[in-house]
Design a protein around this motif. Structure first.
Motif, short mmCIF file in Angstrom:
data_model
loop_
_atom_site.label_atom_id
_atom_site.label_comp_id
_atom_site.label_asym_id
_atom_site.label_seq_id
_atom_site.Cartn_x
_atom_site.Cartn_y
_atom_site.Cartn_z
N LYS A 91 0.86 -1.18 0.00
CA LYS A 91 0.00 0.00 0.00
C LYS A 91 0.90 1.23 0.00
N LEU A 92 0.73 2.10 -0.99
CA LEU A 92 1.47 3.36 -1.03
C LEU A 92 0.73 4.37 -0.16
N VAL A 93 1.48 5.04 0.72
CA VAL A 93 0.89 5.97 1.67
C VAL A 93 1.41 7.36 1.36
N ASP A 94 0.49 8.29 1.16
CA ASP A 94 0.85 9.67 0.93
C ASP A 94 0.90 10.38 2.28
N THR A 95 2.01 11.04 2.57
CA THR A 95 2.18 11.72 3.85
C THR A 95 2.14 13.22 3.67
N GLU A 96 2.10 13.92 4.78
CA GLU A 96 2.08 15.38 4.75
C GLU A 96 3.46 15.95 4.42
N ASN A 97 4.50 15.17 4.64
CA ASN A 97 5.86 15.64 4.38
C ASN A 97 6.10 15.76 2.88
N THR A 98 6.93 16.73 2.52
CA THR A 98 7.29 16.89 1.12
C THR A 98 8.72 16.46 0.84
N LEU A 99 9.53 16.35 1.88
CA LEU A 99 10.91 15.90 1.76
C LEU A 99 11.14 14.72 2.69
N LEU A 100 12.02 13.84 2.27
CA LEU A 100 12.36 12.68 3.10
C LEU A 100 13.73 12.87 3.71
N ALA A 101 13.81 12.73 5.02
CA ALA A 101 15.09 12.77 5.71
C ALA A 101 15.73 11.39 5.62
N ASP A 102 17.04 11.33 5.87
CA ASP A 102 17.78 10.07 5.77
C ASP A 102 17.27 9.03 6.77
N GLN A 103 16.86 9.47 7.96
CA GLN A 103 16.40 8.56 8.99
C GLN A 103 14.87 8.49 9.07
N ALA A 104 14.17 9.05 8.10
CA ALA A 104 12.71 9.01 8.09
C ALA A 104 12.24 7.58 7.82
N ILE A 105 11.16 7.19 8.48
CA ILE A 105 10.57 5.87 8.26
C ILE A 105 9.82 5.90 6.94
N VAL A 106 10.25 5.07 5.99
CA VAL A 106 9.64 5.08 4.66
C VAL A 106 8.98 3.75 4.32
N VAL A 107 9.28 2.69 5.06
CA VAL A 107 8.67 1.38 4.83
C VAL A 107 8.27 0.80 6.18
N VAL A 108 7.02 0.33 6.27
CA VAL A 108 6.51 -0.29 7.49
C VAL A 108 5.78 -1.57 7.10
N TYR A 109 6.18 -2.69 7.71
CA TYR A 109 5.45 -3.95 7.52
C TYR A 109 4.55 -4.13 8.74
N THR A 110 3.27 -4.21 8.50
CA THR A 110 2.30 -4.22 9.59
C THR A 110 1.30 -5.35 9.42
N LEU A 111 0.74 -5.77 10.53
CA LEU A 111 -0.33 -6.77 10.54
C LEU A 111 -1.63 -6.09 10.97
N ASN A 112 -2.73 -6.78 10.82
CA ASN A 112 -4.02 -6.19 11.22
C ASN A 112 -4.37 -6.47 12.67
N HIS A 113 -3.42 -7.03 13.41
CA HIS A 113 -3.59 -7.25 14.85
C HIS A 113 -2.28 -6.91 15.56
N ALA A 114 -2.33 -6.76 16.85
CA ALA A 114 -1.16 -6.36 17.62
C ALA A 114 -0.15 -7.49 17.72
N VAL A 115 1.13 -7.18 17.50
CA VAL A 115 2.21 -8.15 17.69
C VAL A 115 3.14 -7.71 18.82
N ASN A 116 3.15 -6.43 19.14
CA ASN A 116 3.95 -5.85 20.23
C ASN A 116 5.40 -6.30 20.20
N LYS A 117 6.03 -6.19 19.05
CA LYS A 117 7.45 -6.52 18.91
C LYS A 117 8.27 -5.41 19.53
#
Length: 155
Positions: A91-117
């Protein structure tokens, strides 16, 4: 009855209230407890993130890979290929940011329930496994002179 009208007006003006909006913005629209792993922009420059992602896809099947839409198309193409070969939804997510920092979170793998890793970042040994830096010693001179002394000295 007065608070019902105020709530109705507030909802119309500002939208429905969100639970943990700062957390959702940070993790591309999802909650922290649902996140399996995250990748920053600097993590995507190493080739080892793919092996890590594949192992997490196999360990936690049925998730969704959220990708910041501001990523370069070449990186998006790599991630699309990665998800298609491993049968993971993307899923491509459009954010409010217009620039990406080097340490910005750009990829997230998520489940539809809590895993609390506890640790959701790319492990350090994976980050630096493919990059070996040869530390070259600077050439040493036997006679060390200051810059100005070498310029103005009589030879």
């Amino acid at each position: 009855m007065g608070t019902d009208i105020q709530d109705y007006l507030d909802k119309g003006l500002y939208g429905s209230p969100k639970l943990k909006p700062d957390e959702q913005r940070k993790f591309l629209g999802t909650f922290r407890e649902r996140v399996v792993f995250i990748l920053s922009l600097s993590d995507l420059t190493s080739a080892s993130y793919e092996n890590f992602a594949i192992s997490q896809f196999q360990k936690y099947p049925g998730g969704t890979l959220l990708v910041n839409a501001l990523l370069k198309p070449a990186i998006q193409k790599q991630l699309i290929h990665l998800t298609q070969t491993n049968h993971v939804s993307l899923k491509l997510v459009d954010t409010e940011n217009t620039l990406l920092a080097d340490q910005a979170i750009v990829v997230v793998y998520t489940l539809n329930h809590a895993v609390n890793k506890e640790n959701i970042e790319l492990p350090l040994q994976t980050k630096f496994s493919n990059t070996t830096h040869d530390i070259k010693k600077a050439p040493t001179t036997t006679k060390s002179e200051s810059f100005f002394k070498s310029l103005f000295s009589k030879k």
